[in-house]
Design a protein around this motif. Structure first.
Motif, PDB file in Angstrom:
ATOM      1  N   GLU A 241      37.817  81.740  57.774  1.00  0.00           N
ATOM      2  CA  GLU A 241      38.226  81.580  56.380  1.00  0.00           C
ATOM      3  C   GLU A 241      37.058  81.684  55.411  1.00  0.00           C
ATOM      4  O   GLU A 241      37.225  82.172  54.287  1.00  0.00           O
ATOM      5  N   LEU A 242      35.859  81.240  55.834  1.00  0.00           N
ATOM      6  CA  LEU A 242      34.726  81.197  54.917  1.00  0.00           C
ATOM      7  C   LEU A 242      33.669  82.253  55.199  1.00  0.00           C
ATOM      8  O   LEU A 242      32.660  82.316  54.487  1.00  0.00           O
ATOM      9  N   GLY A 243      33.884  83.089  56.223  1.00  0.00           N
ATOM     10  CA  GLY A 243      32.914  84.139  56.525  1.00  0.00           C
ATOM     11  C   GLY A 243      31.620  83.607  57.100  1.00  0.00           C
ATOM     12  O   GLY A 243      30.531  84.031  56.696  1.00  0.00           O
ATOM     13  N   LEU A 244      31.720  82.706  58.065  1.00  0.00           N
ATOM     14  CA  LEU A 244      30.543  82.071  58.655  1.00  0.00           C
ATOM     15  C   LEU A 244      30.426  82.427  60.135  1.00  0.00           C
ATOM     16  O   LEU A 244      31.289  83.096  60.699  1.00  0.00           O
ATOM     17  N   ALA A 245      29.351  81.973  60.754  1.00  0.00           N
ATOM     18  CA  ALA A 245      29.128  82.199  62.190  1.00  0.00           C
ATOM     19  C   ALA A 245      28.552  80.930  62.795  1.00  0.00           C
ATOM     20  O   ALA A 245      28.007  80.076  62.094  1.00  0.00           O
ATOM     21  N   ALA A 367      25.646  86.852  58.062  1.00  0.00           N
ATOM     22  CA  ALA A 367      25.473  88.296  57.900  1.00  0.00           C
ATOM     23  C   ALA A 367      24.287  88.800  58.700  1.00  0.00           C
ATOM     24  O   ALA A 367      24.339  89.866  59.334  1.00  0.00           O
ATOM     25  N   ILE A 368      23.200  88.031  58.710  1.00  0.00           N
ATOM     26  CA  ILE A 368      22.016  88.423  59.494  1.00  0.00           C
ATOM     27  C   ILE A 368      22.339  88.443  60.978  1.00  0.00           C
ATOM     28  O   ILE A 368      21.974  89.372  61.702  1.00  0.00           O
ATOM     29  N   ARG A 369      23.055  87.399  61.441  1.00  0.00           N
ATOM     30  CA  ARG A 369      23.416  87.346  62.860  1.00  0.00           C
ATOM     31  C   ARG A 369      24.319  88.516  63.234  1.00  0.00           C
ATOM     32  O   ARG A 369      24.208  89.075  64.323  1.00  0.00           O
ATOM     33  N   ALA A 370      25.216  88.904  62.322  1.00  0.00           N
ATOM     34  CA  ALA A 370      26.116  90.023  62.604  1.00  0.00           C
ATOM     35  C   ALA A 370      25.335  91.328  62.729  1.00  0.00           C
ATOM     36  O   ALA A 370      25.608  92.151  63.609  1.00  0.00           O
TER      37      ALA A 370
END
Length: 396
Positions: A241-245, A367-370
């Motif tokens: 929902e929040l775009g996290l990892a 985003a960096i992890r992705a």
């Protein structure tokens, strides 16, 4: 673990829950109605949960009243509407004994319920504490849905009713279970700690319509599994929902890492861990006393190694010994969140701009992890292709 468990007994323990737990771990003023006490404490009213509510004339989400709590958990397992049922039977001409038995749910019990405490991982409730209103609502919704799913899993896969001589026979409660959920916002240290107490009644209905008692030992044995399921459900929904990892972090050396939200600074997590540090220090002292304890003849009382079962009991003792009284006047959740942020900026050592934009900071880390994961996947794919099209020279 993020799910704790404790049995609730009729009598003094039930009165403790009614006096403190259902009002946010505060101190309920004498002769104050339950709802008024909850409003004064700044916590929402309790809500009923579970598929077994229909058999008792209750509905999911309905407000939990003091009379219902007293009957089900304080009066050794009576119907939540036992007072009404008893009055109706007396009006119909039944004897006092017959009227009393009409409001009973099977045999009277001493252990009337089990208290499950559900709390997200620290990085999640920090986002809940410091994020905007939308972030707070997303995390609370994920937290509530995860509790519902875990309760359904307990109803379908874990809970059993024992009956017959020595509890020989065991059966799942086909109609489900009944539980009362109470929301808390802070720890006794005053730091943020979103968590819910789920008071699960031991009463369950068998296929023949009779009421029996849930085997509490089975619930204890499945606490770790319940914790893992709850963590996975909350983290996956919050991240989606929040775009996290998430990322693994080592909390205790030598133990398995825990999954936390990437980008939430460890310094903030340490800022919330004041109570944990106190408990850990006390636990270390208790473990030393445990392994060095001797009887009157100088012989060791216990095994020289503290088992997991013994450590869990010692941890409960340590938590009780170090528990501070809750201080200060009740504050609204809006006020609490503002005060938490100000306190973290002053005392956590984490830059103020990181705390104020914690969600964006965590999204950037995701985003960096992705991107890193994508590069790694491409590199591994290239190695696989090279190995396929260029055979080993030794094999040629």
């Amino acid at each position: 673990m993020t799910v704790d468990i404790r049995v609730v007994r009729a009598g003094q323990m039930y009165r403790y829950y009614l006096r403190e737990t259902v009002v946010g771990d505060g101190r309920r003023p004498a002769r104050t109605p339950l709802r008024a006490a909850q409003e004064q404490a700044g916590v929402p009213v309790g809500r009923w949960m579970g598929r077994g509510l229909a058999a008792l004339g209750l509905a999911p989400g309905e407000e939990v009243t003091e009379a219902q709590l007293r009957n089900l958990f304080g009066e050794r397992g009576r119907h939540p509407y036992a007072d009404r049922i008893e009055a109706d039977r007396l009006a119909q001409g039944a004897s006092p004994t017959e009227a009393y038995l009409a409001g009973a749910l099977g045999r009277r019990v001493t252990v009337t319920g089990v208290d499950f405490v559900f709390r997200p991982q620290p990085s999640i409730y920090l986002l809940w504490a410091f994020g905007d209103e939308e972030t707070r609502l997303v995390i609370e919704a994920a937290h509530e849905r995860a509790i519902v799913r875990v309760l359904e899993w307990i109803e379908d896969e874990v809970a059993v009713i024992r009956y017959g001589k020595d509890g020989t026979y065991r059966v799942r409660p086909p109609g489900g279970l009944v539980a009362a959920r109470f929301r808390h916002y802070e720890a006794r240290s005053g730091r943020p700690l979103l968590h819910d107490h789920l008071l699960l009644s031991v009463k369950g209905q068998r296929l023949d319509g009779r009421w029996g008692s849930i085997h509490t030992t089975v619930l204890y044995e499945n606490t770790v599994a319940a914790s893992a399921l709850y963590n996975e459900l909350v983290a996956s929904e919050v991240c989606e929902e929040l775009g996290l990892a998430t990322e693994p972090r080592t909390v205790t050396p030598g133990r398995r890492p825990v999954m936390e939200i990437a980008g939430v600074p460890h310094g903030l997590i340490r800022w919330t861990a004041q109570r944990s540090d106190q408990i850990a220090t006390c636990l270390s002292e208790l473990e030393h006393e445990y392994v060095t304890a001797v009887d009157d003849d100088g012989e060791p009382k216990f095994l020289p190694v503290v088992s997991e079962r013994a450590r869990a009991k010692l941890n409960t003792i340590a938590a009780r010994k170090t528990r501070p009284p809750k201080k200060g006047k009740a504050r609204s959740l809006t006020r609490l969140r503002a005060d938490w942020k100000a306190s973290a900026i002053r005392t956590s050592g984490v830059p103020a701009d990181v705390i104020s934009t914690l969600l964006e900071y965590a999204r950037a880390a995701a985003a960096i992890r992705a991107r890193v994961a994508a590069v790694v996947d491409i590199a591994l794919a290239a190695v696989d292709v090279t190995a396929t099209v260029r055979p080993c020279s030794r094999c040629a």
